[in-house]
Design an enzyme around this catalytic site. Structure first.
Site, PDB file in Angstrom:
ATOM      1  N   GLY A 248     -24.077  -4.556   4.639  1.00 21.81           N
ATOM      2  CA  GLY A 248     -24.659  -4.667   5.658  1.00 21.81           C
ATOM      3  C   GLY A 248     -25.759  -3.438   5.349  1.00 21.81           C
ATOM      4  O   GLY A 248     -26.928  -3.812   5.844  1.00 21.81           O
TER       5      GLY A 248
ATOM      6  N   ASP B 122     -14.124  -1.034  -1.490  1.00 15.99           N
ATOM      7  CA  ASP B 122     -13.696  -2.371  -1.670  1.00 15.99           C
ATOM      8  C   ASP B 122     -13.886  -3.308  -3.148  1.00 15.99           C
ATOM      9  O   ASP B 122     -13.493  -4.612  -3.213  1.00 15.99           O
ATOM     10  CB  ASP B 122     -14.195  -3.375  -0.193  1.00 15.99           C
ATOM     11  CG  ASP B 122     -13.868  -2.894   0.667  1.00 15.99           C
ATOM     12  OD1 ASP B 122     -12.348  -1.796   1.227  1.00 15.99           O
ATOM     13  OD2 ASP B 122     -14.304  -2.861   2.123  1.00 15.99           O
TER      14      ASP B 122
ATOM     15  N   ASN C  41     -11.269  -5.273   2.797  1.00 15.67           N
ATOM     16  CA  ASN C  41     -12.644  -5.991   3.656  1.00 15.67           C
ATOM     17  C   ASN C  41     -12.041  -7.398   3.100  1.00 15.67           C
ATOM     18  O   ASN C  41     -13.754  -7.767   2.933  1.00 15.67           O
ATOM     19  CB  ASN C  41     -13.697  -5.095   4.121  1.00 15.67           C
ATOM     20  CG  ASN C  41     -14.673  -5.303   4.976  1.00 15.67           C
ATOM     21  OD1 ASN C  41     -14.594  -6.061   5.433  1.00 15.67           O
ATOM     22  ND2 ASN C  41     -15.658  -5.878   4.499  1.00 15.67           N
TER      23      ASN C  41
ATOM     24  N   LYS D  92      17.190  -8.355  -8.103  1.00 10.81           N
ATOM     25  CA  LYS D  92      15.674  -8.124  -8.748  1.00 10.81           C
ATOM     26  C   LYS D  92      16.572  -6.652  -8.063  1.00 10.81           C
ATOM     27  O   LYS D  92      17.073  -6.444  -6.968  1.00 10.81           O
ATOM     28  CB  LYS D  92      14.740  -8.844  -8.708  1.00 10.81           C
ATOM     29  CG  LYS D  92      13.618  -7.690  -8.782  1.00 10.81           C
ATOM     30  CD  LYS D  92      13.163  -7.875  -9.830  1.00 10.81           C
ATOM     31  CE  LYS D  92      11.732  -7.124 -10.006  1.00 10.81           C
ATOM     32  NZ  LYS D  92      11.099  -7.159 -11.631  1.00 10.81           N
TER      33      LYS D  92
ATOM     34  N   SER E 251      14.582  -3.968  -7.627  1.00 10.03           N
ATOM     35  CA  SER E 251      13.651  -3.434  -6.448  1.00 10.03           C
ATOM     36  C   SER E 251      12.492  -4.514  -6.232  1.00 10.03           C
ATOM     37  O   SER E 251      12.298  -5.211  -7.637  1.00 10.03           O
ATOM     38  CB  SER E 251      12.585  -1.953  -6.324  1.00 10.03           C
ATOM     39  OG  SER E 251      11.977  -2.024  -7.803  1.00 10.03           O
TER      40      SER E 251
ATOM     41  N   ILE F  87      -5.809   6.940   3.544  1.00  4.36           N
ATOM     42  CA  ILE F  87      -5.757   8.051   2.535  1.00  4.36           C
ATOM     43  C   ILE F  87      -6.558   6.733   0.605  1.00  4.36           C
ATOM     44  O   ILE F  87      -6.684   7.530   0.150  1.00  4.36           O
ATOM     45  CB  ILE F  87      -3.764   8.068   1.821  1.00  4.36           C
ATOM     46  CG1 ILE F  87      -3.703   9.311   1.108  1.00  4.36           C
ATOM     47  CG2 ILE F  87      -3.464   6.281   1.528  1.00  4.36           C
ATOM     48  CD1 ILE F  87      -2.209   9.206   1.237  1.00  4.36           C
TER      49      ILE F  87
HETATM   50  P1  ADP Z   1     -21.373  -1.623   5.036  1.00  2.00           P
HETATM   51  O1  ADP Z   1     -22.916  -1.312   4.598  1.00  2.00           O
HETATM   52  O2  ADP Z   1     -20.123  -0.732   4.630  1.00  2.00           O
HETATM   53  O3  ADP Z   1     -21.149  -2.906   4.826  1.00  2.00           O
HETATM   54  P2  ADP Z   1     -22.240  -2.087   7.857  1.00  2.00           P
HETATM   55  O4  ADP Z   1     -22.313  -3.690   7.835  1.00  2.00           O
HETATM   56  O5  ADP Z   1     -21.467  -1.390   8.933  1.00  2.00           O
HETATM   57  O6  ADP Z   1     -21.205  -1.391   6.035  1.00  2.00           O
HETATM   58  O7  ADP Z   1     -23.755  -1.761   8.154  1.00  2.00           O
HETATM   59  C1  ADP Z   1     -24.275  -0.475   7.916  1.00  2.00           C
HETATM   60  C2  ADP Z   1     -25.256  -0.243   8.952  1.00  2.00           C
HETATM   61  O8  ADP Z   1     -26.664  -1.259   8.601  1.00  2.00           O
HETATM   62  C3  ADP Z   1     -25.183  -0.672  10.033  1.00  2.00           C
HETATM   63  O9  ADP Z   1     -24.665   0.069  11.423  1.00  2.00           O
HETATM   64  C4  ADP Z   1     -26.591  -0.776  10.447  1.00  2.00           C
HETATM   65  O10 ADP Z   1     -26.967   0.402  10.602  1.00  2.00           O
HETATM   66  C5  ADP Z   1     -27.297  -1.499   9.487  1.00  2.00           C
HETATM   67  N1  ADP Z   1     -27.460  -2.720   9.664  1.00  2.00           N
HETATM   68  C6  ADP Z   1     -26.345  -4.102   9.342  1.00  2.00           C
HETATM   69  N2  ADP Z   1     -26.853  -4.882   8.992  1.00  2.00           N
HETATM   70  C7  ADP Z   1     -28.370  -4.967   9.328  1.00  2.00           C
HETATM   71  C8  ADP Z   1     -29.529  -6.034   9.553  1.00  2.00           C
HETATM   72  N3  ADP Z   1     -29.084  -6.989   9.522  1.00  2.00           N
HETATM   73  N4  ADP Z   1     -30.739  -4.957   9.574  1.00  2.00           N
HETATM   74  C9  ADP Z   1     -30.740  -3.473  10.098  1.00  2.00           C
HETATM   75  N5  ADP Z   1     -30.724  -2.875   9.741  1.00  2.00           N
HETATM   76  C10 ADP Z   1     -28.517  -3.552  10.134  1.00  2.00           C
END
Ligand code: ADP
Length: 323
Positions: free
Chosen positions: A105, A128, A172, A214, A216, A252
């Site tokens: 993301g 993950d 995830n 078994k 455990s 954790i």
């Molecule tokens: P991760 O990076 O762990 O996959 P997220 O999917 O929540 O976590 O993304 C983290 C951040 O990246 C989001 O909160 C947002 O600010 C930014 N982000 C995610 N997707 C987009 C996108 N399509 N365009 C611009 N920024 C994005």
């Protein structure tokens, strides 16, 4: 010529993120750059929470867990107007390039910023191991070791009392934490995001192990596969006769001192990222491939197929289900 770079951590935190931040600061300074850290990911970028970093800060954080510069989620970063604010803040500080440490993301944000004239390099920081363009992500090894230690402890008491435990781990939608931990601990039943076992299958497999005396049983499952692992434990108990509990390892798994391997990976990736920025590159994402680091186009990494680990899972299931 590049003079100032920034760093942010985004998405879920992972042990080793600080080692990456420290390596970027130290490499940048060694190469004559000014290095700035952004607090709380894209949120801090939009709000202008940016500070100059020095070697003392890098040395202080490099072996610590979590992310000292903070992480946050900001879905609004998908909006152009919000990103324009971020770019304006970067320009105010004279920051021309950025290293973004996070999950996929976060790379989308990095890609968008690159398109707006701020070269960004992404580093894979997540426990993950769900980033397909890197064999391993920063934080995976530490989380895996935490899980293995927890399961070993659970095993001690299950073995003493002839019991069963359902252990739920993070991932995830990626089963690597469950798969690797299952292999490392000899978990009798492993259910992963890629190959989910039905509740009925799990119950009947535990019943079989009970009938074969078994001592455990550990049922290791990826998160978000079953509506309630505690009710799954009850079903197992009723069918098998084992006293059965469920343990959700939860956060954790995300905390703790990063392992040597995570620090190594984070540090080498941090050095690599600064070198890429100095070459004038952007819109790239650093991954580990075999023993090498590679920089790939962010857009292309988003469509890469996940490596097939089904044979490892089949082997683990075969080995561990024997009595
Ligand atoms: P991760 O990076 O762990 O996959 P997220 O999917 O929540 O976590 O993304 C983290 C951040 O990246 C989001 O909160 C947002 O600010 C930014 N982000 C995610 N997707 C987009 C996108 N399509 N365009 C611009 N920024 C994005």
């Amino acid at each position: 010529m590049l003079r100032k770079i920034g760093i942010l951590t985004s998405g879920g935190d992972a042990p080793g993120m600080n080692a990456a931040v420290a390596a970027i600061i130290k490499t940048g300074i060694a190469k004559g750059l000014e290095v700035y850290v952004v607090e709380d990911g894209y949120k801090g970028l939009v709000n202008g929470c940016i500070q100059k970093a020095d070697i003392a800060f890098a040395s202080e954080i490099q072996s610590r867990g979590g992310t000292a510069i903070g992480s946050a989620r900001l879905p609004e970063f998908q909006e152009l107007a919000v990103r324009e604010k971020a770019v304006m803040n970067l320009k105010k500080f004279g920051i021309e390039a950025l290293v973004v440490i996070g999950g996929d993301g976060s790379y989308m944000g990095a890609q968008r910023l690159t398109e707006m004239g701020i070269n960004c390099i992404g580093l894979p920081g997540t426990i993950d191991n769900d980033i397909v363009s890197s064999d391993y992500t920063i934080g995976f090894d530490t989380a895996l070791n935490t899980i293995v230690e927890a399961i070993d402890r659970i095993r001690d008491t299950m073995q003493s009392h002839n019991r069963c435990d359902v252990v739920e781990v993070m991932g995830n939608k990626c089963g690597d934490l469950a798969l690797y931990a299952g292999l490392a601990t000899g978990a009798e039943i492993i259910s992963t995001s890629e190959d989910k076992l039905s509740e009925e299958t799990i119950v009947s497999q535990v019943k079989k192990l009970s009938e074969a005396s078994k001592r455990s049983v550990i049922v290791l499952v990826s998160e978000k596969l079953y509506p309630d692992v505690h009710s799954l434990a009850k079903k197992i108990e009723e069918a098998s006769g084992y006293i059965t509990r469920a343990t959700v390892l939860g956060h954790i798994q995300r905390g703790g001192t990063p392992s040597a391997m995570d620090r190594y990976l984070a540090t080498t990736m941090g050095i690599f990222a600064v070198e890429e920025l100095l070459k004038g590159h952007g819109g790239l994402y650093v991954g580990q491939q075999g023993n090498d680091l590679v920089a790939r186009d962010i857009q292309s990494t988003l469509n890469m197929a996940r490596k097939d680990k089904s044979q490892v899972l089949a082997d683990a299931r075969l080995l561990n289900s024997q009595v």
